[in-house]
Design a protein around this motif. Sequence first.
Motif, short mmCIF file in Angstrom:
data_model
loop_
_atom_site.label_atom_id
_atom_site.label_comp_id
_atom_site.label_asym_id
_atom_site.label_seq_id
_atom_site.Cartn_x
_atom_site.Cartn_y
_atom_site.Cartn_z
N LEU A 78 40.69 41.11 37.80
CA LEU A 78 40.62 40.42 36.02
C LEU A 78 42.51 39.60 36.78
CD1 LEU A 78 39.89 42.64 33.52
CD2 LEU A 78 39.04 41.09 34.77
N GLY A 79 43.38 40.94 37.53
CA GLY A 79 44.85 39.50 37.92
C GLY A 79 44.55 37.73 38.29
N ASP A 80 43.18 38.89 39.29
CA ASP A 80 42.49 37.90 40.81
C ASP A 80 42.43 36.39 39.84
OD1 ASP A 80 43.47 38.96 42.37
OD2 ASP A 80 41.56 39.91 43.01
N ILE A 81 41.69 37.01 38.71
CA ILE A 81 41.04 35.72 37.90
C ILE A 81 41.37 34.56 36.73
CG2 ILE A 81 38.99 35.60 36.17
CD1 ILE A 81 37.37 37.85 37.51
N PHE A 82 42.61 35.81 36.00
CA PHE A 82 42.88 35.11 35.21
C PHE A 82 44.59 35.22 35.29
CE2 PHE A 82 39.75 37.44 33.20
CZ PHE A 82 38.66 36.14 32.47
N GLY A 83 45.54 35.54 35.74
CA GLY A 83 46.64 35.43 36.18
C GLY A 83 47.21 36.89 36.09
N HIS A 84 47.69 37.78 37.51
CA HIS A 84 48.40 38.96 38.12
C HIS A 84 49.28 39.45 36.77
CE1 HIS A 84 47.05 37.25 42.10
NE2 HIS A 84 46.63 38.35 41.35
N ARG A 85 50.56 38.57 36.92
CA ARG A 85 51.94 38.66 35.92
C ARG A 85 50.64 39.17 34.81
NH1 ARG A 85 55.26 34.12 33.16
NH2 ARG A 85 53.84 33.76 31.86
N ARG A 86 49.39 38.51 33.97
CA ARG A 86 49.00 38.50 32.31
C ARG A 86 49.09 40.11 32.08
NH1 ARG A 86 44.39 34.81 30.74
NH2 ARG A 86 46.86 33.46 29.84
N MET A 87 48.13 40.47 33.58
CA MET A 87 47.61 41.94 33.75
C MET A 87 48.37 43.02 33.41
SD MET A 87 44.40 41.44 33.40
CE MET A 87 44.58 39.98 32.27
N LEU A 88 49.77 42.08 34.44
CA LEU A 88 50.93 43.10 34.83
C LEU A 88 51.12 43.03 33.20
CD1 LEU A 88 52.86 45.42 35.91
CD2 LEU A 88 54.21 43.02 36.77
N ARG A 89 51.29 42.38 32.39
CA ARG A 89 51.57 42.83 31.25
C ARG A 89 50.77 43.28 30.25
NH1 ARG A 89 53.48 36.38 28.80
NH2 ARG A 89 55.56 36.28 29.73
N ILE A 90 49.61 43.34 30.56
CA ILE A 90 49.62 44.53 29.62
C ILE A 90 49.21 45.86 30.14
CG2 ILE A 90 46.77 45.37 29.06
CD1 ILE A 90 45.70 41.79 29.48
N ALA A 91 49.66 45.94 31.42
CA ALA A 91 49.71 47.88 31.69
C ALA A 91 50.92 48.15 31.74
CB ALA A 91 49.30 47.25 33.67
N VAL A 92 51.74 47.09 31.39
CA VAL A 92 53.19 47.35 31.00
C VAL A 92 53.36 48.02 29.70
CG1 VAL A 92 55.23 46.91 30.69
CG2 VAL A 92 53.97 46.40 33.06
N LEU A 127 49.23 44.49 41.30
CA LEU A 127 49.44 43.62 40.63
C LEU A 127 51.07 43.01 40.99
CD1 LEU A 127 48.51 43.85 37.33
CD2 LEU A 127 47.53 43.13 39.18
N GLU A 128 52.24 43.67 41.19
CA GLU A 128 53.30 43.14 42.09
C GLU A 128 53.46 42.74 43.02
OE1 GLU A 128 55.91 46.46 39.19
OE2 GLU A 128 55.58 46.63 41.46
N ILE A 129 51.90 43.20 43.83
CA ILE A 129 52.12 42.88 45.90
C ILE A 129 51.02 41.28 45.87
CG2 ILE A 129 50.82 43.65 48.41
CD1 ILE A 129 51.36 45.68 46.83
N ALA A 130 50.34 41.15 44.71
CA ALA A 130 50.25 40.07 44.65
C ALA A 130 50.77 38.64 44.13
CB ALA A 130 49.05 40.53 43.43
N LEU A 131 51.97 39.47 43.09
CA LEU A 131 53.53 38.19 42.91
C LEU A 131 54.04 37.88 43.65
CD1 LEU A 131 53.52 39.77 39.05
CD2 LEU A 131 52.82 37.47 39.55
N VAL A 132 54.33 38.84 44.53
CA VAL A 132 55.42 38.88 45.40
C VAL A 132 54.50 37.65 46.88
CG1 VAL A 132 56.42 39.77 47.40
CG2 VAL A 132 56.70 41.13 45.72
N VAL A 191 59.16 42.05 32.77
CA VAL A 191 57.53 41.22 33.37
C VAL A 191 57.76 40.69 32.42
CG1 VAL A 191 55.69 41.46 32.80
CG2 VAL A 191 56.70 43.12 34.01
N TYR A 192 57.82 40.30 31.02
CA TYR A 192 57.84 39.43 29.82
C TYR A 192 58.70 38.17 30.06
CZ TYR A 192 53.58 41.64 27.01
OH TYR A 192 52.60 42.27 26.38
N PHE A 193 59.68 38.18 30.39
CA PHE A 193 61.07 36.78 30.51
C PHE A 193 61.23 36.61 31.75
CE2 PHE A 193 61.22 38.93 26.23
CZ PHE A 193 60.74 38.16 24.93
N LYS A 194 61.27 37.59 32.39
CA LYS A 194 61.34 36.97 34.25
C LYS A 194 60.70 36.68 35.14
CE LYS A 194 65.69 36.88 32.31
NZ LYS A 194 66.96 36.30 32.15
N VAL A 195 59.89 37.37 34.77
CA VAL A 195 58.73 36.68 35.86
C VAL A 195 58.07 36.12 35.28
CG1 VAL A 195 57.07 38.23 37.27
CG2 VAL A 195 59.42 39.59 37.08
N PRO A 196 56.81 35.01 37.32
CA PRO A 196 57.25 33.74 36.85
C PRO A 196 54.96 33.82 36.88
CG PRO A 196 58.12 33.33 38.29
CD PRO A 196 58.22 34.54 37.87
#
Length: 483
Positions: A78-92, A127-132, A191-196
Amino acid sequence: MSASTPAPAAAAPPIAKAGAIVGFLIFCELASGFVQGYYTPLLPRIADHLAVSDADITWFMTVQTLAAAVSVPLLSKLGDIFGHRRMLRIAVVAVLIGTLLVALAPNLALVLVGRALIGPLAVWLPLEIALVHNRISGETARRSIGLLVSTLTFGAVLGTVAAGIVGEFPIPLAVVLLVPALFVVVSAFAVYFKVPESTTRTGAKIDVLGFVLLGVAMIALLWGLRMAAEVGFADPGAFLPLAAAVVVFAVFVWWELRVDAPAIDIRLVTSRSLGPVYIAGFSFGLVMFGATAPLTTFLGSDPAEVGYGFAVSSGGLSAITAAVTLLATLGAAFFAPIAKRIGIRTVLLIGAGAAGLGSLVQVCFHDELWQIWVGAVICGIGYGLLLGALPALVAELAPSNSTGIAAGVYNSLRTLGGAVAGAVFALLLTATADAAGIPAVGGYVLVWATCTLAFVVAFIAICCIRIPARVETGEPAPTAVAA
């Protein structure tokens, strides 16, 4: 192969900004490791607080493992589809709610719900690896991933030590259990305020049936392996779920090869590029997650009673574990500059060779404590190089729109390797036990021999990886990332 959704090109961010992003993600991995290591030393106290038996409290760990098995591939894709930060936010957020439930819930049922919500903790790293990899590439990305992995390892040790210290104070258990939530709150802020958000997307169609089949297969497989570790593979309680897992997984593969937008691209997973990496990762997970318990049992055995072991105290066991962990942390943090000089395949071969040699030392020499130390130190060096280099290579070899699921599959296979090891090693020790249930020294030798064989398999798999010249030398990928 899933199609990428075209969009306007986005300029690559400045290196300084990318470095700041990695810094916030590193704290997230520190929190992830802390949460993973914090609860285990407190399990006896948690069981007393909830007034449950030792058998019931084992569900505390099992539920999180099962939840991770389902959530890692799902949220990665789902991160590949909708955005990795979005899924990381949900996971956090899920992990934050889970840690609060574990601390404040009045009964085991609600505590287990909390542990299930902590399961997505395992998807943070993919998800963080994908963001990097969406922001940087080449050696810079390798250094960043190495720091993420090494910080995760260090965080696990920090969590274990902190639990042992805080747990000794005469304060309510609820307060003790709220400590991990503090780390997760800071991670949520980052994740919500510092990671694009990442800027690549794969096709937006979701393979619902594929994810359902995969989830059922993983739960049945891990459940069967857990039961096999307790009652053996021949017991119906273990055999039936394992057989069901094989059947469901076969149906899953059949479906994935026919659907247009698969949950997991089977052809990519089994390709000459990624397939051998996954085999090496599974073999590595088998040893790293499965060999610690047998070694601890061997070292703690009293030679006057069973004829082997060294009656090592808990402090001595902690020293050996800390030494291996420190070496693994350093190896993961510094594999990138080594790979720049000698190539990432050579780093991986050295890692697998060193870890296999350390296991072989334990097979041949285990009559003196210093021999165990030598084997453990050699293993720690190999572990570190593999810890950092394997996920970095997965990210570099995967298509840019499938980095999340590629890293998620790697993470799941490592976990699965540990589950397989738990069942197999328990079988080996049980098979050599006497009437009193005490394993013979030959059982431990078989365990270490299996570890050696696992690294031989990893070494051969690494030799078979198809690595492009640019990836081998760690050169940055061509810039221009599609949003």
